[in-house]
Design a protein around this motif. Structure first.
Motif, PDB file in Angstrom:
ATOM      1  N   LEU A  31       0.113  -9.985   6.541  1.00  0.00           N
ATOM      2  CA  LEU A  31      -0.925  -8.767   6.198  1.00  0.00           C
ATOM      3  C   LEU A  31      -2.448  -8.389   7.451  1.00  0.00           C
ATOM      4  CD1 LEU A  31      -1.568  -6.516   4.718  1.00  0.00           C
ATOM      5  CD2 LEU A  31      -3.674  -7.496   3.070  1.00  0.00           C
ATOM      6  N   GLY A  32      -1.977  -9.264   8.072  1.00  0.00           N
ATOM      7  CA  GLY A  32      -2.857  -9.370   9.512  1.00  0.00           C
ATOM      8  C   GLY A  32      -2.467  -8.559  10.734  1.00  0.00           C
ATOM      9  N   SER A  33      -1.400  -8.545  10.596  1.00  0.00           N
ATOM     10  CA  SER A  33      -0.944  -8.013  11.510  1.00  0.00           C
ATOM     11  C   SER A  33      -0.355  -6.191  11.669  1.00  0.00           C
ATOM     12  CB  SER A  33       0.522  -8.642  12.239  1.00  0.00           C
ATOM     13  OG  SER A  33       1.558  -8.122  10.601  1.00  0.00           O
ATOM     14  N   TYR A  34      -1.425  -5.611  10.226  1.00  0.00           N
ATOM     15  CA  TYR A  34      -0.719  -4.523  10.360  1.00  0.00           C
ATOM     16  C   TYR A  34      -3.049  -3.734   9.950  1.00  0.00           C
ATOM     17  CZ  TYR A  34       3.421  -4.803   7.949  1.00  0.00           C
ATOM     18  OH  TYR A  34       4.711  -4.792   8.095  1.00  0.00           O
ATOM     19  N   LEU A  35      -3.537  -5.168  10.010  1.00  0.00           N
ATOM     20  CA  LEU A  35      -4.862  -4.803  10.205  1.00  0.00           C
ATOM     21  C   LEU A  35      -5.886  -4.881  11.688  1.00  0.00           C
ATOM     22  CD1 LEU A  35      -5.979  -6.806   7.431  1.00  0.00           C
ATOM     23  CD2 LEU A  35      -5.292  -4.112   6.948  1.00  0.00           C
ATOM     24  N   ALA A  64      -9.088  -3.292  -2.549  1.00  0.00           N
ATOM     25  CA  ALA A  64      -9.415  -3.712  -1.188  1.00  0.00           C
ATOM     26  C   ALA A  64      -9.734  -2.287  -0.537  1.00  0.00           C
ATOM     27  CB  ALA A  64      -8.113  -4.696  -0.147  1.00  0.00           C
ATOM     28  N   THR A  65     -10.662  -2.448   0.665  1.00  0.00           N
ATOM     29  CA  THR A  65     -10.107  -1.825   1.328  1.00  0.00           C
ATOM     30  C   THR A  65      -9.855  -2.236   2.792  1.00  0.00           C
ATOM     31  OG1 THR A  65     -12.099  -0.392   0.183  1.00  0.00           O
ATOM     32  CG2 THR A  65     -12.008   0.362   2.704  1.00  0.00           C
ATOM     33  N   LEU A  66      -9.124  -1.420   3.177  1.00  0.00           N
ATOM     34  CA  LEU A  66      -8.748  -2.408   4.420  1.00  0.00           C
ATOM     35  C   LEU A  66      -8.799  -1.290   5.833  1.00  0.00           C
ATOM     36  CD1 LEU A  66      -5.406  -3.250   3.271  1.00  0.00           C
ATOM     37  CD2 LEU A  66      -7.291  -4.302   3.379  1.00  0.00           C
ATOM     38  N   ASP A  67      -8.956  -1.963   7.214  1.00  0.00           N
ATOM     39  CA  ASP A  67      -9.045  -1.372   8.725  1.00  0.00           C
ATOM     40  C   ASP A  67      -7.791  -1.049   9.021  1.00  0.00           C
ATOM     41  OD1 ASP A  67     -11.732  -1.085   8.296  1.00  0.00           O
ATOM     42  OD2 ASP A  67     -12.021  -2.479   9.091  1.00  0.00           O
ATOM     43  N   LEU A  68      -7.136  -0.161   8.860  1.00  0.00           N
ATOM     44  CA  LEU A  68      -5.623   0.365   9.076  1.00  0.00           C
ATOM     45  C   LEU A  68      -5.932   1.247  10.866  1.00  0.00           C
ATOM     46  CD1 LEU A  68      -3.584   1.031   6.403  1.00  0.00           C
ATOM     47  CD2 LEU A  68      -4.342  -0.880   7.628  1.00  0.00           C
ATOM     48  N   SER A  69      -4.953   1.166  11.005  1.00  0.00           N
ATOM     49  CA  SER A  69      -5.031   2.223  13.073  1.00  0.00           C
ATOM     50  C   SER A  69      -4.369   3.168  12.890  1.00  0.00           C
ATOM     51  CB  SER A  69      -4.605   1.010  13.719  1.00  0.00           C
ATOM     52  OG  SER A  69      -4.431   2.117  15.337  1.00  0.00           O
ATOM     53  N   GLU A 123       3.640  -7.919  -2.209  1.00  0.00           N
ATOM     54  CA  GLU A 123       3.303  -5.739  -2.754  1.00  0.00           C
ATOM     55  C   GLU A 123       1.807  -4.949  -2.022  1.00  0.00           C
ATOM     56  OE1 GLU A 123       4.838  -4.737  -5.176  1.00  0.00           O
ATOM     57  OE2 GLU A 123       5.747  -6.259  -5.440  1.00  0.00           O
ATOM     58  N   THR A 124       1.367  -5.666  -0.979  1.00  0.00           N
ATOM     59  CA  THR A 124       0.150  -5.204  -0.509  1.00  0.00           C
ATOM     60  C   THR A 124       0.874  -4.438   0.839  1.00  0.00           C
ATOM     61  OG1 THR A 124      -1.828  -6.784  -2.107  1.00  0.00           O
ATOM     62  CG2 THR A 124      -2.131  -5.254   0.698  1.00  0.00           C
ATOM     63  N   SER A 127       3.350  -1.522  -0.421  1.00  0.00           N
ATOM     64  CA  SER A 127       1.724  -0.343  -0.337  1.00  0.00           C
ATOM     65  C   SER A 127       1.430   0.571   0.825  1.00  0.00           C
ATOM     66  CB  SER A 127       0.959  -0.419  -1.337  1.00  0.00           C
ATOM     67  OG  SER A 127       0.016  -0.840  -0.763  1.00  0.00           O
ATOM     68  N   LEU A 128       1.612  -0.475   1.812  1.00  0.00           N
ATOM     69  CA  LEU A 128       1.009   0.192   2.774  1.00  0.00           C
ATOM     70  C   LEU A 128       0.852   1.363   3.964  1.00  0.00           C
ATOM     71  CD1 LEU A 128      -0.476  -2.488   5.205  1.00  0.00           C
ATOM     72  CD2 LEU A 128      -1.631  -1.896   3.888  1.00  0.00           C
ATOM     73  N   PRO A 129       0.991   2.126   4.015  1.00  0.00           N
ATOM     74  CA  PRO A 129       1.563   3.761   4.683  1.00  0.00           C
ATOM     75  C   PRO A 129       2.081   3.072   5.477  1.00  0.00           C
ATOM     76  CG  PRO A 129      -0.766   3.965   4.917  1.00  0.00           C
ATOM     77  CD  PRO A 129      -0.733   2.677   4.034  1.00  0.00           C
ATOM     78  N   VAL A 130       3.351   3.838   5.995  1.00  0.00           N
ATOM     79  CA  VAL A 130       4.052   3.832   6.609  1.00  0.00           C
ATOM     80  C   VAL A 130       3.725   4.315   8.438  1.00  0.00           C
ATOM     81  CG1 VAL A 130       6.611   4.629   7.631  1.00  0.00           C
ATOM     82  CG2 VAL A 130       6.337   4.135   5.508  1.00  0.00           C
ATOM     83  N   SER A 131       2.664   5.494   8.047  1.00  0.00           N
ATOM     84  CA  SER A 131       2.352   5.481   9.772  1.00  0.00           C
ATOM     85  C   SER A 131       1.458   5.976   9.060  1.00  0.00           C
ATOM     86  CB  SER A 131       3.135   6.999  10.167  1.00  0.00           C
ATOM     87  OG  SER A 131       2.225   7.099  11.395  1.00  0.00           O
ATOM     88  N   PRO A 132      -0.237   5.660   9.067  1.00  0.00           N
ATOM     89  CA  PRO A 132      -1.343   5.883   8.641  1.00  0.00           C
ATOM     90  C   PRO A 132      -1.594   6.676   9.942  1.00  0.00           C
ATOM     91  CG  PRO A 132      -1.637   3.374   8.865  1.00  0.00           C
ATOM     92  CD  PRO A 132       0.048   3.829   9.316  1.00  0.00           C
ATOM     93  N   ARG A 133      -2.892   8.035   8.821  1.00  0.00           N
ATOM     94  CA  ARG A 133      -2.917   9.144   9.607  1.00  0.00           C
ATOM     95  C   ARG A 133      -4.164   9.244   9.296  1.00  0.00           C
ATOM     96  NH1 ARG A 133       1.713  12.637  10.668  1.00  0.00           N
ATOM     97  NH2 ARG A 133       2.660  11.332   9.337  1.00  0.00           N
ATOM     98  N   HIS A 134      -5.510   9.872   9.832  1.00  0.00           N
ATOM     99  CA  HIS A 134      -6.125  10.515   9.158  1.00  0.00           C
ATOM    100  C   HIS A 134      -5.830  11.713   8.867  1.00  0.00           C
ATOM    101  CE1 HIS A 134      -8.869   8.239  12.259  1.00  0.00           C
ATOM    102  NE2 HIS A 134      -9.204   7.907  11.131  1.00  0.00           N
ATOM    103  N   GLU A 135      -6.759  12.735   8.119  1.00  0.00           N
ATOM    104  CA  GLU A 135      -6.622  14.085   7.748  1.00  0.00           C
ATOM    105  C   GLU A 135      -6.946  14.515   8.776  1.00  0.00           C
ATOM    106  OE1 GLU A 135      -5.677  15.036   4.760  1.00  0.00           O
ATOM    107  OE2 GLU A 135      -5.844  12.975   4.096  1.00  0.00           O
ATOM    108  N   ASP A 136      -6.448  16.020   9.185  1.00  0.00           N
ATOM    109  CA  ASP A 136      -5.883  16.869  10.822  1.00  0.00           C
ATOM    110  C   ASP A 136      -7.715  17.187  11.066  1.00  0.00           C
ATOM    111  OD1 ASP A 136      -3.536  16.220  10.600  1.00  0.00           O
ATOM    112  OD2 ASP A 136      -3.475  19.126  10.164  1.00  0.00           O
TER     113      ASP A 136
END
Length: 167
Positions: A31-35, A64-69, A123-124, A127-136
């Protein structure tokens, strides 16, 4: 991972057991490679039950609350993870193959030694988004130059027009 927690899945269901706990994010290497940041922890709860058709299953909840890019601006997104899933336990390979044909069913092979921490990590990740993005409205391509909205207003071939001029 610091501790390995292993269960016999069918015994777990038969006895109606439940587990809950927390895992430090830095213990979840895959999971760490996604964070962007692996401080903090995730919490999980797993219970063994029988479904309406008397089939053994595991109910899993992960929070959890995860810090994604952000894939648009590369800044941090605080992604709130709230996973609730049910996994049917197949006792035979034929039963697993039958479950795999149903797109509405998630199943795993029943095991005498299922690693709970690996299951929670799986499972975590799933469930991560494929391409995480902020709202516009919250995403900036660059804080010093243009926002995403400014770039969309320009004509897509305006850069090519500048190449037509002789040197």
């Amino acid at each position: 991972m610091s501790d390995q927690l292993v269960i016999d899945t069918l015994d777990f269901v038969r006895n109606g057991k439940a587990l809950r706990g927390s895992i430090p994010l830095h213990d979840l290497q895959r999971l760490g490679s996604y964070l962007l940041d692996s401080t903090g922890e995730l919490t999980y709860e797993i219970s063994g039950q029988l479904d309406d058709l008397n089939r053994p299953m595991l109910e899993i909840a992960v929070n959890a609350t995860l810090d994604l890019s952000c894939q648009r601006c590369l800044k941090t997104i605080g992604y709130v993870l709230d996973v609730k899933t049910t996994l049917l336990l197949a006792r035979t390979e034929d039963e697993l193959a039958l479950y795999d044909e149903d797109i509405f069913v998630d199943a795993i092979y029943a095991s005498n030694e299922l690693d709970i921490l690996a299951l929670v990590e799986d499972e975590t990740i799933l469930s991560l988004p494929v391409s995480p993005r902020h709202e516009d409205t919250g995403c900036h391509i660059s804080a010093e130059t243009e926002t995403h909205e400014d770039i969309e207003k320009k004509h897509p071939f305006s850069i090519l027009a500048s190449l037509k001029h002789p040197h």
